[in-house]
Scaffold this motif. Structure first.
Motif, PDB file in Angstrom:
ATOM      1  N   ALA A 155      -7.011   4.918  -8.725  1.00 58.30           N
ATOM      2  CA  ALA A 155      -5.676   4.581  -9.604  1.00 58.30           C
ATOM      3  C   ALA A 155      -5.992   4.354 -11.036  1.00 58.30           C
ATOM      4  O   ALA A 155      -4.999   4.691 -11.876  1.00 58.30           O
ATOM      5  CB  ALA A 155      -4.892   3.679  -8.859  1.00 58.30           C
ATOM      6  N   VAL A 156      -6.807   3.599 -11.302  1.00 53.48           N
ATOM      7  CA  VAL A 156      -7.184   3.198 -12.687  1.00 53.48           C
ATOM      8  C   VAL A 156      -7.443   4.348 -13.609  1.00 53.48           C
ATOM      9  O   VAL A 156      -6.842   4.618 -14.670  1.00 53.48           O
ATOM     10  CB  VAL A 156      -8.384   2.088 -12.943  1.00 53.48           C
ATOM     11  CG1 VAL A 156      -8.751   1.923 -14.347  1.00 53.48           C
ATOM     12  CG2 VAL A 156      -7.691   0.710 -12.251  1.00 53.48           C
ATOM     13  N   VAL A 157      -8.500   5.273 -13.007  1.00 56.33           N
ATOM     14  CA  VAL A 157      -8.555   6.398 -13.818  1.00 56.33           C
ATOM     15  C   VAL A 157      -7.628   7.356 -13.863  1.00 56.33           C
ATOM     16  O   VAL A 157      -7.514   7.776 -15.160  1.00 56.33           O
ATOM     17  CB  VAL A 157      -9.960   7.211 -13.005  1.00 56.33           C
ATOM     18  CG1 VAL A 157      -9.986   8.523 -13.605  1.00 56.33           C
ATOM     19  CG2 VAL A 157     -11.187   6.312 -12.821  1.00 56.33           C
ATOM     20  N   GLU A 158      -6.739   7.557 -12.841  1.00 53.43           N
ATOM     21  CA  GLU A 158      -5.528   8.342 -12.916  1.00 53.43           C
ATOM     22  C   GLU A 158      -4.572   7.910 -14.163  1.00 53.43           C
ATOM     23  O   GLU A 158      -3.828   8.574 -14.767  1.00 53.43           O
ATOM     24  CB  GLU A 158      -4.943   8.593 -11.756  1.00 53.43           C
ATOM     25  CG  GLU A 158      -5.740   9.357 -10.929  1.00 53.43           C
ATOM     26  CD  GLU A 158      -5.419   9.403  -9.163  1.00 53.43           C
ATOM     27  OE1 GLU A 158      -4.177   8.610  -8.877  1.00 53.43           O
ATOM     28  OE2 GLU A 158      -6.121  10.214  -8.432  1.00 53.43           O
ATOM     29  N   GLU A 165      -3.417   9.709 -17.315  1.00 52.53           N
ATOM     30  CA  GLU A 165      -2.028   9.842 -17.715  1.00 52.53           C
ATOM     31  C   GLU A 165      -1.498   9.460 -18.935  1.00 52.53           C
ATOM     32  O   GLU A 165      -0.889  10.043 -19.790  1.00 52.53           O
ATOM     33  CB  GLU A 165      -1.048   9.384 -16.408  1.00 52.53           C
ATOM     34  CG  GLU A 165       0.251   9.433 -16.855  1.00 52.53           C
ATOM     35  CD  GLU A 165       1.189   9.070 -15.570  1.00 52.53           C
ATOM     36  OE1 GLU A 165       2.322   8.649 -16.052  1.00 52.53           O
ATOM     37  OE2 GLU A 165       1.000   8.978 -14.399  1.00 52.53           O
ATOM     38  N   ALA A 166      -1.854   8.239 -19.320  1.00 55.40           N
ATOM     39  CA  ALA A 166      -1.516   7.372 -20.509  1.00 55.40           C
ATOM     40  C   ALA A 166      -2.154   8.247 -21.704  1.00 55.40           C
ATOM     41  O   ALA A 166      -1.524   8.448 -22.787  1.00 55.40           O
ATOM     42  CB  ALA A 166      -1.985   6.136 -20.477  1.00 55.40           C
ATOM     43  N   GLU A 167      -3.372   8.974 -21.703  1.00 51.10           N
ATOM     44  CA  GLU A 167      -3.958   9.702 -22.438  1.00 51.10           C
ATOM     45  C   GLU A 167      -3.797  11.319 -22.505  1.00 51.10           C
ATOM     46  O   GLU A 167      -4.172  11.970 -23.530  1.00 51.10           O
ATOM     47  CB  GLU A 167      -5.508   9.561 -22.262  1.00 51.10           C
ATOM     48  CG  GLU A 167      -6.269   8.214 -22.649  1.00 51.10           C
ATOM     49  CD  GLU A 167      -6.126   7.761 -24.032  1.00 51.10           C
ATOM     50  OE1 GLU A 167      -6.552   8.558 -24.854  1.00 51.10           O
ATOM     51  OE2 GLU A 167      -5.518   6.749 -24.504  1.00 51.10           O
ATOM     52  N   GLU A 180     -10.293  14.166 -14.395  1.00 49.24           N
ATOM     53  CA  GLU A 180     -11.761  14.620 -14.477  1.00 49.24           C
ATOM     54  C   GLU A 180     -12.170  15.021 -15.893  1.00 49.24           C
ATOM     55  O   GLU A 180     -13.326  15.020 -16.381  1.00 49.24           O
ATOM     56  CB  GLU A 180     -11.775  15.906 -13.751  1.00 49.24           C
ATOM     57  CG  GLU A 180     -10.949  17.384 -14.195  1.00 49.24           C
ATOM     58  CD  GLU A 180      -9.581  17.325 -13.721  1.00 49.24           C
ATOM     59  OE1 GLU A 180      -8.809  18.340 -14.093  1.00 49.24           O
ATOM     60  OE2 GLU A 180      -9.057  16.508 -12.800  1.00 49.24           O
ATOM     61  N   GLN A 181     -11.261  14.945 -16.862  1.00 46.35           N
ATOM     62  CA  GLN A 181     -11.780  14.963 -18.188  1.00 46.35           C
ATOM     63  C   GLN A 181     -11.975  13.465 -19.129  1.00 46.35           C
ATOM     64  O   GLN A 181     -12.433  13.306 -20.092  1.00 46.35           O
ATOM     65  CB  GLN A 181     -10.710  15.524 -19.281  1.00 46.35           C
ATOM     66  CG  GLN A 181     -10.580  17.186 -19.012  1.00 46.35           C
ATOM     67  CD  GLN A 181      -9.653  17.909 -19.916  1.00 46.35           C
ATOM     68  OE1 GLN A 181      -9.004  17.123 -20.885  1.00 46.35           O
ATOM     69  NE2 GLN A 181      -9.452  19.290 -19.753  1.00 46.35           N
ATOM     70  N   LEU A 182     -11.570  12.683 -18.237  1.00 44.33           N
ATOM     71  CA  LEU A 182     -11.853  11.318 -18.474  1.00 44.33           C
ATOM     72  C   LEU A 182     -13.053  10.918 -18.505  1.00 44.33           C
ATOM     73  O   LEU A 182     -13.694  10.014 -17.616  1.00 44.33           O
ATOM     74  CB  LEU A 182     -10.978  10.173 -17.741  1.00 44.33           C
ATOM     75  CG  LEU A 182     -10.710   8.825 -18.270  1.00 44.33           C
ATOM     76  CD1 LEU A 182      -9.684   9.011 -19.547  1.00 44.33           C
ATOM     77  CD2 LEU A 182     -10.013   7.987 -17.473  1.00 44.33           C
ATOM     78  N   GLN A 183     -14.023  11.172 -19.294  1.00 48.20           N
ATOM     79  CA  GLN A 183     -15.462  11.368 -18.992  1.00 48.20           C
ATOM     80  C   GLN A 183     -16.259  11.116 -20.525  1.00 48.20           C
ATOM     81  O   GLN A 183     -15.644  11.453 -21.495  1.00 48.20           O
ATOM     82  CB  GLN A 183     -16.213  12.288 -18.271  1.00 48.20           C
ATOM     83  CG  GLN A 183     -15.776  13.497 -18.770  1.00 48.20           C
ATOM     84  CD  GLN A 183     -16.453  14.615 -17.845  1.00 48.20           C
ATOM     85  OE1 GLN A 183     -17.053  14.500 -16.802  1.00 48.20           O
ATOM     86  NE2 GLN A 183     -16.081  15.986 -17.949  1.00 48.20           N
ATOM     87  N   PRO A 184     -17.535  10.661 -20.730  1.00 49.15           N
ATOM     88  CA  PRO A 184     -18.104  10.585 -21.878  1.00 49.15           C
ATOM     89  C   PRO A 184     -18.386  12.052 -22.301  1.00 49.15           C
ATOM     90  O   PRO A 184     -18.417  12.939 -21.733  1.00 49.15           O
ATOM     91  CB  PRO A 184     -19.630   9.944 -21.525  1.00 49.15           C
ATOM     92  CG  PRO A 184     -19.375   9.388 -20.273  1.00 49.15           C
ATOM     93  CD  PRO A 184     -18.214  10.053 -19.555  1.00 49.15           C
ATOM     94  N   GLU A 207     -15.272   6.146 -21.996  1.00 47.20           N
ATOM     95  CA  GLU A 207     -16.240   5.441 -21.170  1.00 47.20           C
ATOM     96  C   GLU A 207     -16.154   5.485 -19.711  1.00 47.20           C
ATOM     97  O   GLU A 207     -15.108   5.686 -19.143  1.00 47.20           O
ATOM     98  CB  GLU A 207     -16.303   4.168 -21.632  1.00 47.20           C
ATOM     99  CG  GLU A 207     -15.043   3.158 -21.118  1.00 47.20           C
ATOM    100  CD  GLU A 207     -14.982   1.781 -21.861  1.00 47.20           C
ATOM    101  OE1 GLU A 207     -16.000   1.043 -21.791  1.00 47.20           O
ATOM    102  OE2 GLU A 207     -13.679   1.303 -22.155  1.00 47.20           O
ATOM    103  N   PRO A 208     -17.281   5.525 -19.021  1.00 44.15           N
ATOM    104  CA  PRO A 208     -17.026   5.568 -17.505  1.00 44.15           C
ATOM    105  C   PRO A 208     -16.629   4.253 -16.900  1.00 44.15           C
ATOM    106  O   PRO A 208     -17.069   3.127 -17.618  1.00 44.15           O
ATOM    107  CB  PRO A 208     -18.614   5.774 -16.952  1.00 44.15           C
ATOM    108  CG  PRO A 208     -19.389   5.442 -18.203  1.00 44.15           C
ATOM    109  CD  PRO A 208     -18.631   5.300 -19.414  1.00 44.15           C
TER     110      PRO A 208
END
Length: 95
Positions: A20-23, A27-29, A34-38, A42-43
């Motif tokens: 949920a944090v990653v999602e 969403e905010a970004e 799956e694009q929320l990566q180095p 940050e992981p």
């Protein structure tokens, strides 16, 4: 940020808190999770143990919900708060 007011977003999660944090941050970004990566992001495991986070909010071994509480940490430039009420709140820090 698409939901909430100003520099804050609130969502409810149905799955595990770490996902949920990653999602929520994705969403905010404005990017897919799956694009929320180095190297751009940050992981999650660099700031908090995802497994421990999920265990903290999981039901006890006897399947009884745990008592209230919340966890806060900074991730990808957001102050993240996870509440016992299955909520994830992101806030942009003032600094």
């Amino acid at each position: 940020m698409t939901a909430g007011d100003g520099d804050r977003i609130d969502i409810a999660y149905r799955d595990v808190p770490s996902q949920a944090v990653v999602e929520a941050v994705a969403e905010a970004e404005g990017v897919p999770p799956e694009q929320l990566q180095p190297p751009t992001y940050e992981p999650l495991h660099s700031v908090i143990d995802p497994e421990a986070l999920d265990t903290l909010f999981a039901p006890r071994a006897d399947d009884v919900a745990r008592a209230g509480g919340e966890v806060s940490f900074r991730f990808c430039g957001y102050d993240v708060t996870i509440g016992r009420d299955e909520s994830v709140t992101l806030e942009k820090p003032d600094d």
